[in-house]
Design an enzyme around this catalytic site. Structure first.
Site, PDB file in Angstrom:
ATOM      1  N   GLU A 153      52.264  38.917  50.207  1.00 23.35           N
ATOM      2  CA  GLU A 153      51.440  38.731  51.407  1.00 23.35           C
ATOM      3  C   GLU A 153      50.269  39.719  51.395  1.00 23.35           C
ATOM      4  OE1 GLU A 153      51.876  36.430  53.550  1.00 23.35           O
ATOM      5  OE2 GLU A 153      53.945  35.746  53.201  1.00 23.35           O
ATOM      6  N   CYS A 192      58.961  39.166  60.195  1.00 23.98           N
ATOM      7  CA  CYS A 192      58.446  39.670  58.907  1.00 23.98           C
ATOM      8  C   CYS A 192      57.067  40.278  59.088  1.00 23.98           C
ATOM      9  CB  CYS A 192      58.400  38.546  57.868  1.00 23.98           C
ATOM     10  SG  CYS A 192      60.040  38.015  57.350  1.00 23.98           S
ATOM     11  N   HIS A 201      57.323  37.320  50.553  1.00 21.03           N
ATOM     12  CA  HIS A 201      58.226  36.255  51.019  1.00 21.03           C
ATOM     13  C   HIS A 201      58.837  35.543  49.809  1.00 21.03           C
ATOM     14  CE1 HIS A 201      56.761  35.997  55.361  1.00 21.03           C
ATOM     15  NE2 HIS A 201      58.068  35.895  55.459  1.00 21.03           N
TER      16      HIS A 201
END
Ligand code: PCA
Length: 190
Positions: free
Chosen positions: A78, A141, A163
């Site tokens: 991410e 998250c 992820h």
């Protein structure tokens, strides 16, 4: 110098969380650094508070947090965390947010300093499905990721959120290989 790797407990009625299944399978040491691991609750703020307390205790050089993103077709480092809380379902403590800042007045988004493009290439070179993600969502998250990046300079580590997909897409052993490759890239790439 050490590494802290985190996964999450199950949520949303699932029996297991693929992120924790993967984290448990990463070797004890990667690139000569000891790997510490921690399972976080799927609870806004509480997960971040527990994580930051463990970072203060261990003083790792690298912190990689992981969670599952159901429906994704590969492993996704991410790039950013958003200062925003929103969730289609409540967290494991029953809290549900409908669009509020994590830190009122704070930066809208924070970006990792780790080499996410090189990580995606390293994963694909191992034939692990992977791609860069530009959104960690607005559920727990992302909440953990925003706090992780917010305290980087103060606590002296580099942080990243990754992820992993459902286990039907990638088994826990391959997901662990992917996380190991992300750590290696973080420690070796410029
Ligand atoms: N995935 C959720 C929270 C915990 C997890 O594994 C998310 O993407 O926010």
């Amino acid at each position: 110098m050490s590494i802290l790797l985190t996964g999450f407990e199950p949520f949303g009625g699932a029996a297991a969380n693929p992120s924790w299944e993967a984290v448990q399978r990463v070797p004890e040491a990667v690139c000569g650094r000891e790997v510490h691991r921690m399972r976080l609750p799927v609870v806004y703020q509480q997960a971040a508070d527990l994580l930051l307390a463990e970072i203060r205790r261990l003083q790792p050089e690298l912190v990689i947090c992981t969670g599952v993103a159901s429906g994704r077709s590969g492993v996704t480092p991410e790039l950013v965390a958003l200062n925003y809380r929103w969730g289609a379902i409540p967290d494991n403590a029953g809290q549900r947010f409908s669009g509020e800042p994590i830190c009122p007045g704070g930066e809208t988004a924070l970006m990792t300093r780790l080499p996410v493009h090189a990580m995606v290439e390293a994963l694909r070179a191992k034939e692990i499905p992977a791609g860069l993600s530009l959104s960690a969502g607005a559920y727990v998250c992302n909440d953990v990721y925003y706090h992780l990046l917010l305290h980087e300079a103060e606590l002296g580590y580099r942080g990243l959120f990754v992820h992993v997909p459902d286990e039907a897409v990638l088994c826990a052993e391959r997901a662990a290989l992917a996380l190991t490759a992300c750590i290696e890239t973080a420690l070796t790439a410029e």
